[in-house]
Enzyme design. Structure first.
Site, PDB file in Angstrom:
ATOM      1  N   ASP A 168     -30.587 -35.382 -16.392  1.00  0.00           N
ATOM      2  CA  ASP A 168     -31.504 -34.688 -15.870  1.00  0.00           C
ATOM      3  C   ASP A 168     -32.952 -36.125 -16.012  1.00  0.00           C
ATOM      4  O   ASP A 168     -33.191 -36.551 -16.799  1.00  0.00           O
ATOM      5  CB  ASP A 168     -32.088 -33.838 -17.568  1.00  0.00           C
ATOM      6  CG  ASP A 168     -30.977 -33.156 -17.737  1.00  0.00           C
ATOM      7  OD1 ASP A 168     -30.327 -32.791 -17.230  1.00  0.00           O
ATOM      8  OD2 ASP A 168     -31.832 -32.286 -18.160  1.00  0.00           O
ATOM      9  N   LYS A 231     -34.955 -28.752 -12.289  1.00  0.00           N
ATOM     10  CA  LYS A 231     -35.697 -28.489 -13.623  1.00  0.00           C
ATOM     11  C   LYS A 231     -37.107 -28.092 -13.925  1.00  0.00           C
ATOM     12  O   LYS A 231     -37.169 -29.139 -13.316  1.00  0.00           O
ATOM     13  CB  LYS A 231     -35.202 -28.952 -14.955  1.00  0.00           C
ATOM     14  CG  LYS A 231     -35.482 -28.830 -16.251  1.00  0.00           C
ATOM     15  CD  LYS A 231     -34.951 -30.284 -16.942  1.00  0.00           C
ATOM     16  CE  LYS A 231     -35.191 -30.326 -18.287  1.00  0.00           C
ATOM     17  NZ  LYS A 231     -34.206 -31.278 -19.082  1.00  0.00           N
ATOM     18  N   LYS A 267     -32.991 -24.648 -13.726  1.00  0.00           N
ATOM     19  CA  LYS A 267     -32.979 -25.029 -15.652  1.00  0.00           C
ATOM     20  C   LYS A 267     -34.827 -24.988 -15.454  1.00  0.00           C
ATOM     21  O   LYS A 267     -35.900 -25.713 -16.096  1.00  0.00           O
ATOM     22  CB  LYS A 267     -32.208 -26.736 -16.040  1.00  0.00           C
ATOM     23  CG  LYS A 267     -33.124 -26.634 -17.202  1.00  0.00           C
ATOM     24  CD  LYS A 267     -31.960 -28.183 -17.409  1.00  0.00           C
ATOM     25  CE  LYS A 267     -32.527 -28.320 -19.502  1.00  0.00           C
ATOM     26  NZ  LYS A 267     -31.520 -30.259 -19.370  1.00  0.00           N
TER      27      LYS A 267
END
Ligand SMILES: O=C[C@H](O)COP(=O)(O)O
Length: 326
Positions: A168, A231, A267
């Site tokens: 991430d 995300k 996400k």
């Protein structure tokens, strides 16, 4: 509401390989977002979500799509192992009940930790022979990204070497805020290369991107530069995942799919604390992107504290009603 009424549009670069070496600026020309349209769509989505009757399948899906997270300065091998234990068997305390059927086999999608804690998670899953929980690591100067690209890329490589299967990354908000879109495209492409086979989720930190247009542009650029997921947030900004921004990011994902044929995952993360929040996000993705996105390969919820509420809600709904004996 018709899609056109939202007025979130985009015309990304030509079909084919979505990660070419330079950014086609055509992509940025059509990024107009109507705040009124977003508000209206948000009201509709909230209404749809509030009418869901049978919540059990939604809760199970939320659990299976969870990136169960600990990102704290005082994380240790012990609390990461505890997190992994809970991630592997979240419903285990009810496993002896017949009504559990196969529920006790349910697991979260991944755990998410700092690079330094990746070996703790990898070792735990190896010892327990658990293969279907991913190990995600944050990287690239999480949460601010305010470090030289060189060291941020080294962090990615370190996390992958330690066994992380998902990375991430955070983007430089500075590049977004100063309209340096080519530089943003370049750094995300480099991050993707550094990930190798690991899946890359690109965190936009939407609460610091200043405008809907910036979020839409950054979403398109992140997708075109090779991200597997986009995300919303790190969980450390003042404003984290919000549904209005979710609509805009999903529209960017849809545009990318329509033009390039590539499915980018989504996400939401940061501040998602209750089962109701989780269901709202699932419902948003179902309405905006369709059922195809409702699985862990294209949808994740990033959260450190929602799991207990999801488990309680699942048990509450799965348990048969008590039998009166008198
Ligand atoms: O990526 C996940 C987030 O950092 C978690 O944020 P949270 O602690 O607000 O759930």
């Amino acid at each position: 509401m018709k899609d056109s009424e939202l007025k979130v549009s985009g015309q990304p670069q030509k079909e084919g390989n979505p990660a070419s070496s330079v950014l086609d600026h055509e992509v940025l020309k059509y990024s107009f977002v109507s705040p009124f349209g977003v508000k209206q769509r948000l009201r509709e989505l909230r209404l749809i979500s509030s009418h869901i009757k049978n919540e059990l399948p939604w809760l199970i899906l939320a659990l299976e799509c969870l990136d169960f997270t600990t990102l704290a300065g005082d994380d240790t091998p012990v609390n990461v192992r505890n997190l992994c234990r809970k991630a592997s068997h979240p419903l285990s305390s009810f496993a002896t009940h017949k009504w559990m059927n196969d529920l006790h086999w349910k697991r979260v999608a991944a755990v998410c930790v700092y690079p330094q804690r990746v070996p703790d998670a990898v070792q735990f899953f190896k010892e327990c022979s658990i293969k279907n929980v991913g190990v995600a690591s944050v990287a690239t100067g999480f949460p601010t990204g305010q470090y030289p690209l060189e060291s941020r890329l080294l962090e990615i490589k370190y996390a992958v070497e330690q066994g992380a299967t998902e990375i991430d990354v955070v983007i430089s908000r500075c590049l977004v805020l100063t309209d340096q879109w080519d530089a943003l495209y370049h750094e995300i492409s480099e991050m993707k290369k550094a990930c190798g086979d690991a899946h890359m989720k690109t965190i936009l930190a939407v609460g610091e991107c200043d405008s809907y247009e910036n979020i839409y542009k950054a979403s398109l650029i992140a997708a075109l530069a090779g991200s597997d997921f986009i995300k919303t947030s790190t969980g450390k900004e003042t404003v984290n995942a919000t549904l209005d921004v979710g609509i805009i990011m999903c529209r960017a994902i849809r545009t990318i799919y329509e033009v390039t044929g590539k499915k980018i995952g989504f996400k939401p993360a940061g501040g998602i604390k209750t089962s109701k929040d989780a269901i709202e996000w699932l419902s948003l993705v179902k309405c905006e992107l369709g059922d195809e996105w409702l699985n862990p390969s294209l949808f994740r919820i990033g959260a450190s504290s929602v799991l207990d509420d999801i488990v309680t809600s699942i048990i509450h709904r799965a348990r048969p009603p008590a039998v009166e004996i008198i």
